[in-house]
Design a protein around this motif. Sequence first.
Motif: not given
Lengths: 197, 260
Positions: A154-164
């Motif tokens: 990860v290059l930048e903070d994206i945060g909480e992501v729901s995947l599937g």
Amino acid sequence: MYGRRASQLVREIDSSEAGQLAPFNSDIFDQVIRECNEHNAQFQSLIRKMVEQNLDIETTRNEDHYGAAIHHLSLLRNKRCLMAYMYNRAEVIQSFRWKIGPVLPHDIQEKLHFSEKEYFKNHSAAIKSYISEMDIDLTVDMVPPKDPYIQVRVLEDIGEVSLGDHSVSLTKNSLHFLRRTDAEQFISQGLMEEFLE
Amino acid sequence: MSSWDDDDESASASASAATTDVELLKRAWRNEKAAPEVLRFDKDLVDRVREQIQLLEETLDDFADSGVDDLVVSLYQMDLDRTLFLLRSYLRLRLQKIEKYTMHISRSQDLKDRLSEQEQKFAKSCGEIMEKHLKQSVLSKLPYGYGDEFVTKQSLSSTEDDMTLVIEILHICMNCGPENGLYSLPTISSEHPDLICLFRHSVPEPQLDTFVFCKTKSDVGAFQLDDIGEEVVDLVADDLYVLRYKSIKGLVEGGRIDLI
């Protein structure tokens, strides 16, 4: 010399690397437009002069006739160059939608004419409406898949992501093992990169 | 001799495998990738493949619920991913060709008919967007009379005919008389049909005489490559050729030859 500036624009397109975009050359572009107006003014005054002299236009072949013809042709040539310049740039710009995504980074935005920005936006919208009509996302899967899962950083903070069915916290510099289709959207936005050991 | 038998066997095996929809899509994709122009859209095939993709996705969901071995799941997933890629890439290739040859396609009903309904819509908006962009950035800034459709779609050829052409244009300008006090170029009209012929089109067109690699599926026999019948080639089944796309166009459309 007539037409030199316009040919500079075309040469600029020709010498730029395929798929690369130089900043919009508004300086020369405006000069060519001014040159066009100058040609037109000359063209008009030459014709007016011939009409005032009551010359038979069907048969007269004097210097004014050829002068007008040259101004007319020069204008058309300039126009052709301007159109080619704009058209070829537009082709590169539309390829960005596939290579980069719907949002262009700042350094590319800066290179665009205002009408080109609008063009990119409208063109992206046309692709988007095709995608939603077909109900299949064409902006992922740009390269043939090798493995369904890939390692990413990860290059930048994206945060909480729901995947599937589970959610992942994507903080900067963390490593993850994700489904390729999930990761691709972040990779194309420059938020992640494939981590190759 | 045994190696020859093996070849025959594998050839017939691949021929029977080529009947699955995914194989058919792969063939359509390969043809689309190699052909310089946009080919006919196979709606039925795409619909069938999409149905199968959906089935596969459901199967995978069931696997996840019933706890099937991860290895099996990932094999199915890989199969699904590959089919999805093929489909996406196929549609993408077509869109990119449409983007490139929008104006060319819009001028021919035959080409328009090759597109799916959604692609036709896309082509139409592509044309409108490009037109708006060029009008806004270039045409609106040109002097009166030079920014209209007439010179947009056609442009002067750079031959010595130019002088005679200009003279003709001037005559028409004179005869029409000044409009709003300005002399302008004639606009396209039925009054000057021969003038249109004097202009060369400057619309980007696909290069149909480019060379393509192709493979015959069955015996075609003696095939004429040009119009006058000077070049004839005997196309045998399962053989590789490098030919001009233009001459084998009909065979590609008829599905008798595959591009590779």
